[in-house]
Design a protein around this motif. Structure first.
Motif, PDB file in Angstrom:
ATOM      1  N   PHE A  31     -65.285 -43.311   8.006  1.00 38.31           N
ATOM      2  CA  PHE A  31     -66.519 -44.047   8.458  1.00 38.31           C
ATOM      3  C   PHE A  31     -66.626 -45.664   8.036  1.00 38.31           C
ATOM      4  CE2 PHE A  31     -71.063 -44.992   7.909  1.00 38.31           C
ATOM      5  CZ  PHE A  31     -71.466 -45.355   9.152  1.00 38.31           C
ATOM      6  N   VAL A  32     -66.435 -46.570   8.938  1.00 38.01           N
ATOM      7  CA  VAL A  32     -66.281 -47.790   8.386  1.00 38.01           C
ATOM      8  C   VAL A  32     -67.447 -48.693   8.881  1.00 38.01           C
ATOM      9  CG1 VAL A  32     -64.963 -49.879   8.734  1.00 38.01           C
ATOM     10  CG2 VAL A  32     -64.005 -47.619   9.087  1.00 38.01           C
ATOM     11  N   VAL A  33     -67.889 -49.447   7.833  1.00 40.20           N
ATOM     12  CA  VAL A  33     -69.269 -50.473   8.276  1.00 40.20           C
ATOM     13  C   VAL A  33     -68.662 -51.762   7.660  1.00 40.20           C
ATOM     14  CG1 VAL A  33     -71.425 -51.173   7.218  1.00 40.20           C
ATOM     15  CG2 VAL A  33     -70.915 -48.895   7.370  1.00 40.20           C
ATOM     16  N   ALA A  41     -65.331 -58.451   4.883  1.00 37.13           N
ATOM     17  CA  ALA A  41     -66.433 -57.849   4.529  1.00 37.13           C
ATOM     18  C   ALA A  41     -66.810 -56.201   5.221  1.00 37.13           C
ATOM     19  CB  ALA A  41     -67.732 -58.768   5.043  1.00 37.13           C
ATOM     20  N   TRP A  42     -66.184 -55.228   4.591  1.00 40.04           N
ATOM     21  CA  TRP A  42     -66.099 -54.134   5.093  1.00 40.04           C
ATOM     22  C   TRP A  42     -66.188 -53.027   3.882  1.00 40.04           C
ATOM     23  CZ3 TRP A  42     -62.036 -50.970   4.417  1.00 40.04           C
ATOM     24  CH2 TRP A  42     -60.909 -51.514   4.218  1.00 40.04           C
ATOM     25  N   LEU A  43     -66.451 -51.896   4.335  1.00 35.08           N
ATOM     26  CA  LEU A  43     -66.007 -50.749   3.718  1.00 35.08           C
ATOM     27  C   LEU A  43     -65.928 -49.514   4.181  1.00 35.08           C
ATOM     28  CD1 LEU A  43     -68.826 -48.726   3.018  1.00 35.08           C
ATOM     29  CD2 LEU A  43     -69.647 -50.764   2.002  1.00 35.08           C
ATOM     30  N   SER A  44     -65.318 -48.635   3.644  1.00 35.05           N
ATOM     31  CA  SER A  44     -65.107 -47.192   4.601  1.00 35.05           C
ATOM     32  C   SER A  44     -65.235 -46.177   3.312  1.00 35.05           C
ATOM     33  CB  SER A  44     -63.663 -47.261   5.276  1.00 35.05           C
ATOM     34  OG  SER A  44     -62.632 -47.311   4.229  1.00 35.05           O
ATOM     35  N   ALA A  45     -65.301 -44.748   4.127  1.00 34.92           N
ATOM     36  CA  ALA A  45     -65.499 -43.588   3.258  1.00 34.92           C
ATOM     37  C   ALA A  45     -64.969 -42.437   4.006  1.00 34.92           C
ATOM     38  CB  ALA A  45     -66.924 -43.358   2.714  1.00 34.92           C
ATOM     39  N   PRO A  46     -64.311 -41.423   3.726  1.00 35.42           N
ATOM     40  CA  PRO A  46     -64.011 -40.401   4.436  1.00 35.42           C
ATOM     41  C   PRO A  46     -65.241 -39.850   5.258  1.00 35.42           C
ATOM     42  CG  PRO A  46     -63.340 -40.132   2.197  1.00 35.42           C
ATOM     43  CD  PRO A  46     -64.089 -41.189   2.144  1.00 35.42           C
ATOM     44  N   GLU A  47     -64.854 -39.644   6.559  1.00 37.42           N
ATOM     45  CA  GLU A  47     -66.177 -38.931   7.468  1.00 37.42           C
ATOM     46  C   GLU A  47     -66.836 -38.062   6.782  1.00 37.42           C
ATOM     47  OE1 GLU A  47     -66.881 -38.078  12.222  1.00 37.42           O
ATOM     48  OE2 GLU A  47     -65.124 -37.562  11.173  1.00 37.42           O
ATOM     49  N   ARG A  48     -66.233 -37.068   6.303  1.00 39.60           N
ATOM     50  CA  ARG A  48     -66.935 -36.238   5.829  1.00 39.60           C
ATOM     51  C   ARG A  48     -67.980 -36.159   4.444  1.00 39.60           C
ATOM     52  NH1 ARG A  48     -61.688 -35.862   3.349  1.00 39.60           N
ATOM     53  NH2 ARG A  48     -61.756 -36.064   1.121  1.00 39.60           N
ATOM     54  N   ASP A  49     -67.554 -37.473   3.791  1.00 42.00           N
ATOM     55  CA  ASP A  49     -68.570 -37.861   2.998  1.00 42.00           C
ATOM     56  C   ASP A  49     -69.747 -38.902   3.324  1.00 42.00           C
ATOM     57  OD1 ASP A  49     -66.851 -36.550   0.923  1.00 42.00           O
ATOM     58  OD2 ASP A  49     -65.703 -38.255   0.502  1.00 42.00           O
ATOM     59  N   ALA A  50     -69.563 -39.273   4.377  1.00 41.09           N
ATOM     60  CA  ALA A  50     -70.650 -40.253   4.806  1.00 41.09           C
ATOM     61  C   ALA A  50     -71.979 -39.335   5.489  1.00 41.09           C
ATOM     62  CB  ALA A  50     -69.873 -41.052   6.257  1.00 41.09           C
TER      63      ALA A  50
END
Length: 57
Positions: A31-33, A41-50
Motif C-alpha cells: 500500500f503506497v501513499v 514524498a511517499w511511504l509504503s507498507a505491506p498491504e496485509r499491514d495497512a
C-alpha cells in the motif's frame, strides 16, 4: 477538508496532492501513499499491514 475551486493554472507549488494505491513489488503487494506534487514524498507498507478504510473511520 476544504475544496480548492481555483483552476489548474492557479495552483500553488506549495499545495499537496495525496494519492494512494496498491502496487506489487518483487511479488509482494504494498500500500503506497504519496504526495505527487513533491519529490520523494511517499511511504509504503505491506498491504496485509495497512488498515482498511472502515478501520480508519
Amino acid at each position: 477538508m476544504s475544496t480548492d475551486v481555483r483552476s489548474v493554472e492557479q495552483r500553488s507549488v506549495d499545495e499537496r496532492e495525496i494519492v494512494a494505491a496498491v502496487d506489487e513489488t518483487d511479488g509482494m503487494a504494498r500500500f503506497v501513499v504519496a504526495d505527487i506534487v513533491r519529490d520523494d514524498a511517499w511511504l509504503s507498507a505491506p498491504e496485509r499491514d495497512a488498515c482498511s478504510l472502515d478501520e480508519w473511520r
